[in-house]
Design a protein around this motif. Structure first.
Motif, mmCIF file in Angstrom:
data_model
loop_
_atom_site.group_PDB
_atom_site.id
_atom_site.type_symbol
_atom_site.label_atom_id
_atom_site.label_comp_id
_atom_site.label_asym_id
_atom_site.label_seq_id
_atom_site.Cartn_x
_atom_site.Cartn_y
_atom_site.Cartn_z
ATOM 1 N N GLN A 71 -14.301 -9.170 0.682
ATOM 2 C CA GLN A 71 -13.036 -9.742 0.270
ATOM 3 C C GLN A 71 -11.986 -9.508 1.331
ATOM 4 O O GLN A 71 -11.872 -8.429 1.898
ATOM 5 C CB GLN A 71 -12.578 -9.152 -1.064
ATOM 6 C CG GLN A 71 -12.177 -7.701 -1.029
ATOM 7 C CD GLN A 71 -13.374 -6.795 -1.193
ATOM 8 O OE1 GLN A 71 -14.500 -7.208 -1.038
ATOM 9 N NE2 GLN A 71 -13.136 -5.533 -1.505
ATOM 10 N N SER A 72 -11.244 -10.515 1.623
ATOM 11 C CA SER A 72 -10.057 -10.334 2.430
ATOM 12 C C SER A 72 -8.907 -10.362 1.454
ATOM 13 O O SER A 72 -9.073 -10.673 0.287
ATOM 14 C CB SER A 72 -9.925 -11.438 3.456
ATOM 15 O OG SER A 72 -9.808 -12.687 2.801
ATOM 16 N N GLY A 73 -7.789 -10.027 1.897
ATOM 17 C CA GLY A 73 -6.712 -10.045 0.921
ATOM 18 C C GLY A 73 -5.386 -9.923 1.587
ATOM 19 O O GLY A 73 -5.258 -9.394 2.684
ATOM 20 N N GLY A 114 -1.375 -8.603 1.180
ATOM 21 C CA GLY A 114 -0.708 -7.462 0.589
ATOM 22 C C GLY A 114 -1.325 -6.154 0.969
ATOM 23 O O GLY A 114 -1.164 -5.176 0.253
ATOM 24 N N GLY A 115 -2.009 -6.036 2.129
ATOM 25 C CA GLY A 115 -2.492 -4.757 2.613
ATOM 26 C C GLY A 115 -3.791 -4.320 2.006
ATOM 27 O O GLY A 115 -4.157 -3.152 2.133
ATOM 28 N N ARG A 116 -4.511 -5.142 1.317
ATOM 29 C CA ARG A 116 -5.808 -4.749 0.792
ATOM 30 C C ARG A 116 -6.751 -4.453 1.944
ATOM 31 O O ARG A 116 -6.791 -5.144 2.940
ATOM 32 C CB ARG A 116 -6.387 -5.852 -0.074
ATOM 33 C CG ARG A 116 -5.799 -5.892 -1.476
ATOM 34 C CD ARG A 116 -6.439 -6.976 -2.304
ATOM 35 N NE ARG A 116 -7.849 -6.692 -2.517
ATOM 36 C CZ ARG A 116 -8.672 -7.551 -3.093
ATOM 37 N NH1 ARG A 116 -8.239 -8.734 -3.463
ATOM 38 N NH2 ARG A 116 -9.937 -7.252 -3.277
ATOM 39 N N LEU A 117 -7.516 -3.352 1.778
ATOM 40 C CA LEU A 117 -8.448 -2.973 2.820
ATOM 41 C C LEU A 117 -9.615 -3.941 2.850
ATOM 42 O O LEU A 117 -10.052 -4.449 1.826
ATOM 43 C CB LEU A 117 -8.943 -1.544 2.570
ATOM 44 C CG LEU A 117 -7.854 -0.468 2.557
ATOM 45 C CD1 LEU A 117 -8.464 0.897 2.280
ATOM 46 C CD2 LEU A 117 -7.104 -0.442 3.877
ATOM 47 N N LEU A 118 -10.102 -4.188 4.043
ATOM 48 C CA LEU A 118 -11.250 -5.069 4.226
ATOM 49 C C LEU A 118 -12.493 -4.213 4.401
ATOM 50 O O LEU A 118 -12.508 -3.304 5.236
ATOM 51 C CB LEU A 118 -11.055 -5.942 5.469
ATOM 52 C CG LEU A 118 -9.751 -6.731 5.571
ATOM 53 C CD1 LEU A 118 -9.645 -7.420 6.927
ATOM 54 C CD2 LEU A 118 -9.671 -7.760 4.465
ATOM 55 N N THR A 119 -13.497 -4.499 3.625
ATOM 56 C CA THR A 119 -14.763 -3.804 3.811
ATOM 57 C C THR A 119 -15.426 -4.336 5.075
ATOM 58 O O THR A 119 -15.582 -5.542 5.241
ATOM 59 C CB THR A 119 -15.682 -4.027 2.607
ATOM 60 O OG1 THR A 119 -15.013 -3.547 1.436
ATOM 61 C CG2 THR A 119 -16.982 -3.271 2.766
ATOM 62 N N GLU A 163 -13.851 0.729 5.857
ATOM 63 C CA GLU A 163 -12.818 -0.253 5.529
ATOM 64 C C GLU A 163 -11.842 -0.351 6.689
ATOM 65 O O GLU A 163 -11.607 0.619 7.413
ATOM 66 C CB GLU A 163 -12.080 0.155 4.246
ATOM 67 C CG GLU A 163 -12.975 0.121 3.007
ATOM 68 C CD GLU A 163 -12.342 0.798 1.816
ATOM 69 O OE1 GLU A 163 -12.550 0.324 0.685
ATOM 70 O OE2 GLU A 163 -11.645 1.799 1.992
#
Lengths: 138, 347
Positions: free
Chosen positions: B40-42, B44-49, B147
């Motif tokens: 998942q990308s995202g 709002g600063g969500r970490l990328l696996t 991540e």
């Protein structure tokens, strides 16, 4: 059609062309009477053995695709064969590990000490991993 | 079903089987999919696996790096050291301490002579074992969930990607700041399992064209060679090393060494170095006099201490010859894990 054929001037004919033409020129002829006598027992046996599943026309598959599919199958079979088979489930392995860990931990009577109460070798090893050393005693 | 669909199905099956191969060392059964392809990308600063990134280490470059090392002290304060790392990219390194601050608020002052001597003696070990390294990419992938923090951050005036590797086995998190261009590791942090930052090293300035003509390169403070199990090794050590029956999840043996300090009055040391791809575990043994301790496999009286995220468990264990060795188990793992290693030592 004649124009199309003339546009092929100089293009070598495929090898099987003569066979196809010869076959098309063959006259229709009746099969010999005894042919059905020879074939009929085999057909009857098939009918008694069960449903005859009609063959569908198989889709045309390139050799490359078949080779790739065979390779993937072989690789998948190899993976499955090479996977270690411990005979234990993940839960059983975890339980055995926890029991073993507890067994070893029971052997240790641990006392918390201040850094300066450790041996010089222990302090040096810890300092090599970044533990504070001299400015604030280890 | 079309051939193309059939091939896609086979590929999916094989991918599932391959992911199952990477469950080693994880008792909870987490899949390698957590550290596999970008998911998942995202916003709002969500970490990328992500998968294990490409990382190069400063000592592999011709470089001069000014940096700041912070470590949590036992009193809750934050000790800060200003360091200068110089390397020729061909094995020559030098690590100097150029400043010290006893807490986060104080400015840097000149380092005491004792501190400078410590760096002089231990610089090679600090660069090799203290500084974060991607030690084994396969173990790093097996043992950590990787991540990436979206975007870049600036370290030593260089744009860097920040990666967080969280241990699957509860051994904390390692954060890495990697220069986008050179892939040099310019910063890292060691965070314990409770989420408390224990150590941080941050680059302040980077020079990739330094004049190193006057640098006096570090020299080993011990004479070491690989341990082969020979009688010669045992004669030098004065004992036959004990073996650990338990090593924490994910750790594999990297080195077995016989260390002879240059000060010959100090007894030789047998050292085993383990790593889980990122973090290091040291298990060392040394013959002590006078002898003491219980026989291996019975009872061990251990001294425990944890400071700066580094735990120590040491205790005396008697071998089959009746003589005792002191066993030191040192690493960034919880101290109780080290006690288990100590309790598993056997002849």
């Amino acid at each position: 059609m004649q124009d199309a054929l003339r546009s092929l001037d100089g293009v070598p004919a495929p090898p099987e062309l003569w066979d196809r033409v010869a076959l098309a020129r063959m006259e229709q002829c009746r099969a010999p009477a005894e042919l059905w006598d020879r074939v009929q027992p085999a057909v009857a046996e098939l009918a008694r053995s069960g449903r005859i599943v009609p063959l569908r026309r198989t889709p045309r598959v390139s050799r490359q695709a078949l080779a790739a599919a065979a390779l993937l199958l072989a690789a998948g079979a190899g993976f499955l064969l090479l996977l270690p088979s411990s005979g234990f489930s993940a839960g059983e392995i975890q339980a055995r590990h926890a029991a073993r860990r507890a067994q070893f931990r029971e052997r240790v009577v641990a006392v918390s000490v201040r850094p300066e109460e450790l041996s010089p070798v222990a302090r040096a090893l810890a300092a090599s991993l970044g533990a504070p050393s001299v400015e604030r005693p280890l | 079903m079309s051939p193309a669909a059939g091939l896609r199905g086979l590929a999916l099956l094989l991918g599932t089987v391959a992911a199952g191969c990477f469950q080693a060392g994880n008792p909870a059964g987490a899949t390698a999919g957590q550290a596999a392809l970008s998911g998942q990308s995202g916003g709002g600063g969500r970490l990328l696996t992500v998968t294990v990134p490409d990382v190069q280490h400063p000592e592999e470059f011709l470089a001069r790096v000014t940096r700041e090392f912070q470590v949590a002290s036992g009193g809750g304060a934050l000790l800060r050291y200003r360091e200068l790392l110089q390397s020729d990219g061909q094995g020559g390194i030098r690590l100097d301490v150029t400043g010290f601050a006893p807490d986060a608020q104080s400015g840097f002052g000149p380092p005491a002579q004792e501190l400078q001597a410590t760096y002089e003696n231990r610089q090679r070990y600090m660069v090799k074992y203290r500084d974060a390294h991607l030690r084994d990419a396969l173990r790093a992938r097996q043992n950590y969930v990787w991540e990436e923090v979206p975007g870049t951050t600036t370290v030593a005036s260089r744009p860097c990607q920040v990666y967080r590797a969280r241990s699957r086995h509860g051994f904390g998190t390692v954060e890495m700041s990697v220069d986008v261009d050179s892939r040099m590791l310019l910063g890292w942090a060691l965070i314990d399992a409770q989420g408390t930052e224990q150590q941080r090293l941050q680059g302040a300035a980077l020079d990739l064209s330094p004049d190193l003509s006057n640098v006096v390169w570090s020299q080993p403070s011990t004479v070491d060679h690989p341990y082969t199990g020979s009688e010669l090794d045992h004669a030098q050590l004065g004992f036959r090393p004990l073996r650990a029956d338990y090593i924490p999840y994910g750790f594999g043996a990297a080195q077995r060494l016989v260390l002879q300090p240059l000060d010959t009055s100090v007894a030789p040391l047998y050292l085993e170095v383990y790593d889980d791809g990122l973090q290091v575990l040291l298990v060392a043994q040394q013959r002590v006099t006078p002898s003491g301790g219980q026989p291996a496999g019975t009872l061990v009286f251990a001294r425990n201490c944890t400071i700066g995220g580094i735990s120590v468990a040491e205790g005396e264990i008697a071998g089959s010859d009746g003589e005792a060795s002191t066993v030191y188990v040192v690493g960034s793992l919880p101290v109780d894990e080290l006690n288990v290693v100590l309790g598993s030592m056997r002849d």
